[in-house]
Scaffold this active site. Structure first.
Site, PDB file in Angstrom:
ATOM      1  N   ASN A  77      11.417  -8.813   5.981  1.00 46.49           N
ATOM      2  CA  ASN A  77      11.917  -8.197   4.096  1.00 46.49           C
ATOM      3  C   ASN A  77      11.522  -6.770   3.705  1.00 46.49           C
ATOM      4  O   ASN A  77      10.445  -6.707   3.885  1.00 46.49           O
ATOM      5  CB  ASN A  77      11.631  -9.144   2.906  1.00 46.49           C
ATOM      6  CG  ASN A  77      11.810  -9.118   1.703  1.00 46.49           C
ATOM      7  OD1 ASN A  77      12.247  -7.965   1.340  1.00 46.49           O
ATOM      8  ND2 ASN A  77      12.765 -11.115   1.031  1.00 46.49           N
ATOM      9  N   HIS A 164      25.247 -11.778  -0.968  1.00 45.09           N
ATOM     10  CA  HIS A 164      25.690 -12.480   0.296  1.00 45.09           C
ATOM     11  C   HIS A 164      25.110 -13.529   0.484  1.00 45.09           C
ATOM     12  O   HIS A 164      23.963 -14.155   0.217  1.00 45.09           O
ATOM     13  CB  HIS A 164      25.604 -10.982   1.468  1.00 45.09           C
ATOM     14  CG  HIS A 164      25.598 -11.225   2.406  1.00 45.09           C
ATOM     15  ND1 HIS A 164      26.846 -10.933   2.877  1.00 45.09           N
ATOM     16  CD2 HIS A 164      24.830 -11.761   3.666  1.00 45.09           C
ATOM     17  CE1 HIS A 164      26.551 -10.962   4.287  1.00 45.09           C
ATOM     18  NE2 HIS A 164      26.316 -11.799   4.879  1.00 45.09           N
ATOM     19  N   HIS A 166      22.851 -15.650   2.026  1.00 42.88           N
ATOM     20  CA  HIS A 166      21.301 -15.355   2.647  1.00 42.88           C
ATOM     21  C   HIS A 166      19.701 -16.701   2.026  1.00 42.88           C
ATOM     22  O   HIS A 166      20.144 -17.435   1.397  1.00 42.88           O
ATOM     23  CB  HIS A 166      20.869 -14.419   2.612  1.00 42.88           C
ATOM     24  CG  HIS A 166      20.449 -14.124   1.353  1.00 42.88           C
ATOM     25  ND1 HIS A 166      20.969 -13.492  -0.021  1.00 42.88           N
ATOM     26  CD2 HIS A 166      18.952 -13.401   0.439  1.00 42.88           C
ATOM     27  CE1 HIS A 166      20.750 -13.446  -1.301  1.00 42.88           C
ATOM     28  NE2 HIS A 166      19.061 -13.483  -0.439  1.00 42.88           N
ATOM     29  N   MET A 316      13.087 -25.098 -19.322  1.00 44.88           N
ATOM     30  CA  MET A 316      11.317 -25.606 -19.075  1.00 44.88           C
ATOM     31  C   MET A 316      10.625 -24.528 -19.569  1.00 44.88           C
ATOM     32  O   MET A 316       9.932 -23.885 -19.063  1.00 44.88           O
ATOM     33  CB  MET A 316      11.147 -25.626 -17.744  1.00 44.88           C
ATOM     34  CG  MET A 316      12.114 -26.078 -17.008  1.00 44.88           C
ATOM     35  SD  MET A 316      11.824 -28.043 -16.970  1.00 44.88           S
ATOM     36  CE  MET A 316      13.502 -29.029 -16.187  1.00 44.88           C
ATOM     37  N   VAL A 317      10.016 -25.121 -20.976  1.00 43.16           N
ATOM     38  CA  VAL A 317       9.525 -23.345 -21.738  1.00 43.16           C
ATOM     39  C   VAL A 317       8.301 -24.266 -22.380  1.00 43.16           C
ATOM     40  O   VAL A 317       7.424 -24.944 -21.973  1.00 43.16           O
ATOM     41  CB  VAL A 317      10.414 -23.467 -22.841  1.00 43.16           C
ATOM     42  CG1 VAL A 317      11.095 -22.020 -21.690  1.00 43.16           C
ATOM     43  CG2 VAL A 317      11.146 -23.925 -23.851  1.00 43.16           C
ATOM     44  N   GLU A 320       7.259 -28.024 -21.653  1.00 40.23           N
ATOM     45  CA  GLU A 320       7.123 -28.495 -20.109  1.00 40.23           C
ATOM     46  C   GLU A 320       6.256 -27.569 -19.959  1.00 40.23           C
ATOM     47  O   GLU A 320       5.553 -28.036 -18.720  1.00 40.23           O
ATOM     48  CB  GLU A 320       8.559 -28.075 -20.054  1.00 40.23           C
ATOM     49  CG  GLU A 320       9.785 -28.725 -20.036  1.00 40.23           C
ATOM     50  CD  GLU A 320      10.255 -28.967 -21.500  1.00 40.23           C
ATOM     51  OE1 GLU A 320       9.216 -27.864 -22.590  1.00 40.23           O
ATOM     52  OE2 GLU A 320      11.201 -29.291 -21.670  1.00 40.23           O
TER      53      GLU A 320
HETATM   54  O1  LIG Z   1      13.253 -28.318 -29.485  1.00 37.67           O
HETATM   55  P1  LIG Z   1      14.333 -26.579 -28.429  1.00 37.67           P
HETATM   56  O2  LIG Z   1      13.558 -25.586 -29.354  1.00 37.67           O
HETATM   57  O3  LIG Z   1      15.668 -27.140 -29.519  1.00 37.67           O
HETATM   58  O4  LIG Z   1      14.028 -27.130 -27.449  1.00 37.67           O
HETATM   59  C1  LIG Z   1      13.504 -26.220 -26.521  1.00 37.67           C
HETATM   60  O5  LIG Z   1      12.405 -26.466 -26.552  1.00 37.67           O
HETATM   61  C2  LIG Z   1      12.074 -27.939 -25.688  1.00 37.67           C
HETATM   62  C3  LIG Z   1      10.616 -28.087 -25.983  1.00 37.67           C
HETATM   63  O6  LIG Z   1       9.360 -27.145 -24.758  1.00 37.67           O
HETATM   64  C4  LIG Z   1      12.871 -27.552 -24.446  1.00 37.67           C
HETATM   65  O7  LIG Z   1      12.600 -29.376 -24.153  1.00 37.67           O
HETATM   66  C5  LIG Z   1      13.813 -27.479 -24.209  1.00 37.67           C
HETATM   67  O8  LIG Z   1      14.562 -27.486 -23.215  1.00 37.67           O
HETATM   68  C6  LIG Z   1      13.954 -26.151 -25.168  1.00 37.67           C
HETATM   69  O9  LIG Z   1      15.591 -25.656 -25.564  1.00 37.67           O
HETATM   70  O1  LIG Z   2      12.799 -11.454  -3.266  1.00 34.18           O
HETATM   71  P1  LIG Z   2      13.921 -12.255  -4.450  1.00 34.18           P
HETATM   72  O2  LIG Z   2      15.135 -12.441  -4.110  1.00 34.18           O
HETATM   73  O3  LIG Z   2      14.306 -10.564  -4.641  1.00 34.18           O
HETATM   74  O4  LIG Z   2      13.423 -12.467  -5.892  1.00 34.18           O
HETATM   75  C1  LIG Z   2      13.578 -14.002  -6.071  1.00 34.18           C
HETATM   76  O5  LIG Z   2      12.741 -14.766  -5.501  1.00 34.18           O
HETATM   77  C2  LIG Z   2      10.803 -14.672  -4.966  1.00 34.18           C
HETATM   78  C3  LIG Z   2      11.096 -16.099  -4.092  1.00 34.18           C
HETATM   79  O6  LIG Z   2      10.979 -17.411  -5.232  1.00 34.18           O
HETATM   80  C4  LIG Z   2      10.712 -13.980  -6.478  1.00 34.18           C
HETATM   81  O7  LIG Z   2       9.709 -14.439  -6.511  1.00 34.18           O
HETATM   82  C5  LIG Z   2      11.309 -13.594  -7.324  1.00 34.18           C
HETATM   83  O8  LIG Z   2      10.971 -13.637  -8.686  1.00 34.18           O
HETATM   84  C6  LIG Z   2      13.390 -13.845  -7.427  1.00 34.18           C
HETATM   85  O9  LIG Z   2      13.460 -12.556  -8.515  1.00 34.18           O
END
Ligand SMILES: O=P(O)(O)O[C@H]1O[C@H](CO)[C@@H](O)[C@H](O)[C@H]1O
Ligand SMILES: O=P(O)(O)O[C@H]1O[C@H](CO)[C@@H](O)[C@H](O)[C@H]1O
Lengths: 347, 347
Positions: A77, A164, A166, A316-317, A320
């Protein structure tokens, strides 16, 4: 009193590979979505692009010229997160400020000279060539490094910056976090039951049949009972093997078919290039090559973010990240959807 | 032999709250980016939108009408991931197929009647009103539930589907995964050193000064030594408090200032509504209210995804999901950038 029904009622499920729980809320699938919509995955990629640094014969930004490769092509890389050499931090005696040395290497494997191909439009033999390259790399890097992570980010939604075909390999002197956790949990199970956890698991899933997406003589694709991502799957062998390098010839051929079928099924769900991160986990290498690792079963992991359509993913915010993984779609429903897709890609 | 320099050379850092390591690769920051660019966070939101289900007086999709609220407004989420009642799963004796009951509730807190406000353009007193609401909710829900997760997803990039200023509360009978891990690690440290880990940590950071973003008489904002997200921060009290509910009046007022300053700094980095998930962690509640929890220190957590610009985020994908968290920007550099931003928002 109402009877519990896992397709309808909220519950927690245990992930024995991480020793943690997942919140499953099937009743929440009805929620309307008015949040971010992602750009649709691009379908058209030219066979060759003289500005694409992964194409044969192209000069990469660092001045290196790719050979006119005709099969797979591997190189280090240009912006590796891990370097083979470099100074190491001094030890610290403060438990809150601990550093350790990290050495390793990062490689890129181009799967094929053409940018517009993928598992689904390659022949079985061409996919076996990719598998052989994975095995070669693991053999070579495994001599020196304790963990050789082969992984692929597919699609811009998963941070992939080059269309590509990979994958990447990040090999390290240290056992990364996920590997360490899995190793500890697999070991504990083995010590208690004298059987590899994932073999026990796959045998039970083959009886239950509820989460099986696809199987052939060697391999089973299953939506794990503890899946976090909406359409997460594991690719498990039917018979115990510790590492990629332990695979026989029929093992490879049937794995090629498995990959082609699984990707076709994914792409068929929303008629798009289904984005995901995928990778392989097996027994650690390096110094661990000297001791048997019967608790480890080689397997593949697919982590796709899409939930509702080609452009709406599961975020996943907040909860989560700060509390616990949560899913609306049950693993059984996801397996149903995947299972019912044709084994050939829609195009 | 070259001397190790943490601003230049790759290394691992230990996160004592999760008992895991992070890979730091400062040399990789030079990597050009040609991957996905996100839609820029929207700046303009009308003060009132009759179609926005969080605005005062609006009828929500389920037919409920919001009151003409004038301060904060709390209601139960129309699509909650956790319900208070429902049938529970039967126990299973198979270690690979474990389910557990999950009971709880999900609420939404609107911060203010106007959609176009946020911490940075509210008065200190208005922010204290939000803090008071958080405390009220924790007091009420903490009676019944073991964990009350208050969190906010800011920006569409973080899955937020409504621009009205609001946060969420998911309260549960169970201790979620992240809380369980943190509890175990905080407890271990306390048993060994007889001091709360986070108080020991904040005291040391105040001496080192390298990762401090902002401080006042009560609070310290720090980019943790083990930060995973590029501009991750923790909001730590200078003196030990176990829970949000233990806060005095000056504690609240200074926390309001801290929030206003921190958000202004974030927004100033890329001149945008800096997206993040944020939330509060403190000692568990419910049955744990009866026993002292001196190992727990109340704190705030901000997890923002942006890395290079208002539209380029750090992708936590392949390697991060399958192996280990990885960052390019060092925590010290991130703290420098945040510290040097003005305390008032750019507009
Ligand atoms: O409840 P909301 O704001 O619609 O949903 C958001 O927050 C939640 C809690 O982190 C998550 O599970 C959802 O994926 C996200 O879209
Ligand atoms: O190396 P890349 O493909 O440019 O980068 C991608 O994969 C990596 C490994 O999961 C991550 O750290 C980077 O955030 C993502 O953009």
């Amino acid at each position: 009193k109402q009877q519990f029904n896992r397709d309808e009622h909220q519950h927690l499920r245990y992930n024995p590979l991480r020793d943690e729980w997942i919140l499953v809320s099937p009743h929440r699938s009805l929620r309307p979505w008015s949040g971010q919509v992602e750009p649709a995955p691009t379908e058209d990629v030219p066979k060759f692009d003289p500005n694409n640094p992964l194409c044969p014969g192209v000069t990469r930004p660092n001045g290196m010229v790719n050979p006119d490769y005709e099969s797979t092509y591997v190189f280090t890389n240009d912006f590796p997160a891990l370097l083979e050499e470099g100074p190491s931090p001094e030890p610290s005696d403060d438990p809150l400020f601990q550093m350790q040395a990290a050495k390793g290497t990062c490689r890129v494997i181009c799967y094929h000279p053409h940018s517009n191909v993928y598992y689904t439009n390659l022949t079985d033999q061409q996919v076996v060539t990719i598998i052989d390259e994975w095995i070669n790399q693991l053999k070579e890097l495994g001599q020196k490094y304790r963990w050789v992570q082969i992984f692929e980010n597919r699609g811009q939604m998963m941070g992939c910056s080059n269309p590509h075909p990979h994958c990447q390999i990040w090999a390290s002197t240290f056992l990364p976090n996920e590997a360490k956790i899995k190793d500890a949990n697999l070991r504990r199970f083995y010590e208690k039951y004298n059987k590899p956890l994932l073999i026990d698991y796959v045998e039970k899933e083959l009886v239950k049949k509820e989460r099986i997406v696809y199987e052939n003589e060697y391999w089973v694709v299953v939506v794990p009972y503890w899946a976090v991502w909406p359409f997460e799957t594991m690719v498990l062998p039917k018979k115990q093997i510790e590492r990629f390098t332990d695979m026989c010839c029929i093992g490879k051929k049937t794995l090629a078919t498995t990959l082609k079928v699984l990707v076709a099924k994914y792409d068929n769900i929303f008629k798009c290039k289904f984005p995901y991160s995928m990778g392989w986990h097996g027994a650690p290498t390096g110094e661990d090559l000297c001791t048997p690792q019967p608790h480890w079963t080689f397997h593949g992991i697919f982590l796709p973010p899409l939930l509702r359509s080609a452009t709406v993913k599961k975020f996943m915010v907040g909860y989560e990240l700060l509390a616990q993984s949560q899913r609306d779609l049950t693993p059984e429903k996801a397996a149903d959807i995947l299972r019912s897709q044709p084994n050939e890609r829609f195009e």
